[in-house]
Design a protein around this motif. Structure first.
Motif, PDB file in Angstrom:
ATOM      1  N   GLU A  76       0.829  -1.207   0.000  1.00  0.00           N
ATOM      2  CA  GLU A  76       0.000   0.000   0.000  1.00  0.00           C
ATOM      3  C   GLU A  76       0.861   1.254   0.000  1.00  0.00           C
ATOM      4  OE1 GLU A  76      -3.345   0.222  -0.156  1.00  0.00           O
ATOM      5  OE2 GLU A  76      -3.399  -1.948  -0.368  1.00  0.00           O
ATOM      6  N   MET A  77       0.372   2.287  -0.681  1.00  0.00           N
ATOM      7  CA  MET A  77       1.045   3.569  -0.728  1.00  0.00           C
ATOM      8  C   MET A  77       0.341   4.522   0.248  1.00  0.00           C
ATOM      9  SD  MET A  77       0.989   6.744  -3.243  1.00  0.00           S
ATOM     10  CE  MET A  77      -0.704   6.452  -3.342  1.00  0.00           C
ATOM     11  N   THR A  78       1.122   5.329   0.944  1.00  0.00           N
ATOM     12  CA  THR A  78       0.582   6.323   1.865  1.00  0.00           C
ATOM     13  C   THR A  78       0.855   7.708   1.303  1.00  0.00           C
ATOM     14  OG1 THR A  78       1.009   4.887   3.752  1.00  0.00           O
ATOM     15  CG2 THR A  78       0.698   7.211   4.226  1.00  0.00           C
ATOM     16  N   MET A  79      -0.167   8.572   1.339  1.00  0.00           N
ATOM     17  CA  MET A  79      -0.031   9.944   0.880  1.00  0.00           C
ATOM     18  C   MET A  79      -0.406  10.853   2.054  1.00  0.00           C
ATOM     19  SD  MET A  79      -2.061  11.943  -2.180  1.00  0.00           S
ATOM     20  CE  MET A  79      -3.642  11.874  -1.371  1.00  0.00           C
ATOM     21  N   GLN A  80       0.482  11.757   2.419  1.00  0.00           N
ATOM     22  CA  GLN A  80       0.238  12.654   3.539  1.00  0.00           C
ATOM     23  C   GLN A  80       0.319  14.105   3.098  1.00  0.00           C
ATOM     24  OE1 GLN A  80      -0.688  11.575   6.551  1.00  0.00           O
ATOM     25  NE2 GLN A  80      -0.537   9.488   5.809  1.00  0.00           N
ATOM     26  N   ASN A  81      -0.620  14.907   3.562  1.00  0.00           N
ATOM     27  CA  ASN A  81      -0.636  16.335   3.283  1.00  0.00           C
ATOM     28  C   ASN A  81       0.345  17.017   4.226  1.00  0.00           C
ATOM     29  OD1 ASN A  81      -1.208  19.067   3.056  1.00  0.00           O
ATOM     30  ND2 ASN A  81      -3.407  18.774   3.006  1.00  0.00           N
ATOM     31  N   LEU A  82       1.315  17.722   3.695  1.00  0.00           N
ATOM     32  CA  LEU A  82       2.309  18.411   4.524  1.00  0.00           C
ATOM     33  C   LEU A  82       1.877  19.813   4.916  1.00  0.00           C
ATOM     34  CD1 LEU A  82       5.564  17.346   2.662  1.00  0.00           C
ATOM     35  CD2 LEU A  82       4.466  16.272   4.631  1.00  0.00           C
ATOM     36  N   GLY A  83       0.755  20.273   4.389  1.00  0.00           N
ATOM     37  CA  GLY A  83       0.316  21.633   4.670  1.00  0.00           C
ATOM     38  C   GLY A  83      -0.720  21.735   5.757  1.00  0.00           C
ATOM     39  N   GLY A  84      -1.134  20.607   6.340  1.00  0.00           N
ATOM     40  CA  GLY A  84      -2.196  20.618   7.339  1.00  0.00           C
ATOM     41  C   GLY A  84      -1.691  20.864   8.741  1.00  0.00           C
ATOM     42  N   SER A  85      -2.589  20.731   9.703  1.00  0.00           N
ATOM     43  CA  SER A  85      -2.237  20.963  11.102  1.00  0.00           C
ATOM     44  C   SER A  85      -2.205  19.655  11.879  1.00  0.00           C
ATOM     45  CB  SER A  85      -3.241  21.920  11.737  1.00  0.00           C
ATOM     46  OG  SER A  85      -4.548  21.363  11.662  1.00  0.00           O
ATOM     47  N   CYS A  86      -1.944  18.549  11.196  1.00  0.00           N
ATOM     48  CA  CYS A  86      -1.900  17.240  11.853  1.00  0.00           C
ATOM     49  C   CYS A  86      -0.619  17.093  12.664  1.00  0.00           C
ATOM     50  CB  CYS A  86      -1.963  16.135  10.810  1.00  0.00           C
ATOM     51  SG  CYS A  86      -3.478  16.174   9.841  1.00  0.00           S
ATOM     52  N   ALA A  87      -0.574  16.048  13.457  1.00  0.00           N
ATOM     53  CA  ALA A  87       0.637  15.752  14.221  1.00  0.00           C
ATOM     54  C   ALA A  87       1.788  15.486  13.266  1.00  0.00           C
ATOM     55  CB  ALA A  87       0.386  14.525  15.098  1.00  0.00           C
ATOM     56  N   SER A  88       2.994  15.703  13.715  1.00  0.00           N
ATOM     57  CA  SER A  88       4.154  15.473  12.856  1.00  0.00           C
ATOM     58  C   SER A  88       5.305  14.935  13.678  1.00  0.00           C
ATOM     59  CB  SER A  88       4.569  16.764  12.158  1.00  0.00           C
ATOM     60  OG  SER A  88       4.969  17.722  13.106  1.00  0.00           O
ATOM     61  N   TRP A  89       6.262  14.348  12.990  1.00  0.00           N
ATOM     62  CA  TRP A  89       7.482  13.925  13.661  1.00  0.00           C
ATOM     63  C   TRP A  89       8.655  14.595  12.981  1.00  0.00           C
ATOM     64  CZ3 TRP A  89       5.243  10.211  10.326  1.00  0.00           C
ATOM     65  CH2 TRP A  89       6.064   9.715   9.335  1.00  0.00           C
ATOM     66  N   PRO A  90       9.670  14.997  13.747  1.00  0.00           N
ATOM     67  CA  PRO A  90      10.798  15.717  13.147  1.00  0.00           C
ATOM     68  C   PRO A  90      11.671  14.785  12.320  1.00  0.00           C
ATOM     69  CG  PRO A  90      11.194  15.326  15.455  1.00  0.00           C
ATOM     70  CD  PRO A  90       9.803  14.844  15.171  1.00  0.00           C
ATOM     71  N   THR A  91      12.300  15.333  11.325  1.00  0.00           N
ATOM     72  CA  THR A  91      13.237  14.571  10.510  1.00  0.00           C
ATOM     73  C   THR A  91      14.549  15.311  10.493  1.00  0.00           C
ATOM     74  OG1 THR A  91      12.744  15.710   8.465  1.00  0.00           O
ATOM     75  CG2 THR A  91      11.343  13.852   9.009  1.00  0.00           C
ATOM     76  N   SER A  92      15.569  14.671   9.943  1.00  0.00           N
ATOM     77  CA  SER A  92      16.868  15.308   9.872  1.00  0.00           C
ATOM     78  C   SER A  92      17.062  16.032   8.546  1.00  0.00           C
ATOM     79  CB  SER A  92      17.967  14.263  10.042  1.00  0.00           C
ATOM     80  OG  SER A  92      17.882  13.304   9.013  1.00  0.00           O
ATOM     81  N   VAL A  93      15.995  16.184   7.783  1.00  0.00           N
ATOM     82  CA  VAL A  93      16.079  16.858   6.491  1.00  0.00           C
ATOM     83  C   VAL A  93      15.784  18.334   6.715  1.00  0.00           C
ATOM     84  CG1 VAL A  93      15.168  16.980   4.161  1.00  0.00           C
ATOM     85  CG2 VAL A  93      15.354  14.785   5.307  1.00  0.00           C
ATOM     86  N   ALA A  94      16.806  19.112   6.917  1.00  0.00           N
ATOM     87  CA  ALA A  94      16.707  20.568   7.079  1.00  0.00           C
ATOM     88  C   ALA A  94      15.659  20.974   8.106  1.00  0.00           C
ATOM     89  CB  ALA A  94      16.421  21.222   5.733  1.00  0.00           C
ATOM     90  N   GLY A  95      15.495  20.156   9.157  1.00  0.00           N
ATOM     91  CA  GLY A  95      14.574  20.504  10.229  1.00  0.00           C
ATOM     92  C   GLY A  95      13.120  20.453   9.844  1.00  0.00           C
TER      93      GLY A  95
END
Length: 99
Positions: free
Chosen positions: A65-84
């Motif tokens: 299965e493929m997952t598609m996530q909206n990055l512009g919303g106000s949902c919970a998020s987890w930090p990544t090491s990609v430019a913060g």
């Protein structure tokens, strides 16, 4: 620097043990990827250098299965090491809110 050169340097550093192999590689793409194009361990971020709208990746529990996530919303998020930056993780807490 050319993308192929960056990839070659990254593979070399991982192979000789100077850099740990990342769990995910982020790829900035201009268009939504086709389901068959999405590789395991890759997150495809749709947008440009200054704007990212969607993230596509294989489901963590069902790789078919493929997952598609909206990055512009106000949902919970987890930090990544990609430019913060962060990847939005829409869970049941966002259901029905139009996020």
């Amino acid at each position: 620097m050319a993308e192929w050169l960056v990839a070659a340097i990254r593979r070399l550093l991982i192979a000789i043990g100077l850099v740990a192999k990342p769990q995910y590689l982020f790829r900035l793409v201009g268009e939504h990827p086709v389901d068959d194009e999405i590789e395991d361990g890759a997150v495809y971020v749709v947008g440009g250098k200054d704007y990212q709208k969607w993230a596509y990746f294989r489901c963590l529990t069902d790789r078919s299965e493929m997952t598609m996530q909206n990055l512009g919303g106000s949902c919970a998020s987890w930090p990544t090491s990609v430019a913060g930056s962060a990847i939005a993780v829409c869970t049941s807490c966002c259901a029905g809110r139009g996020s």
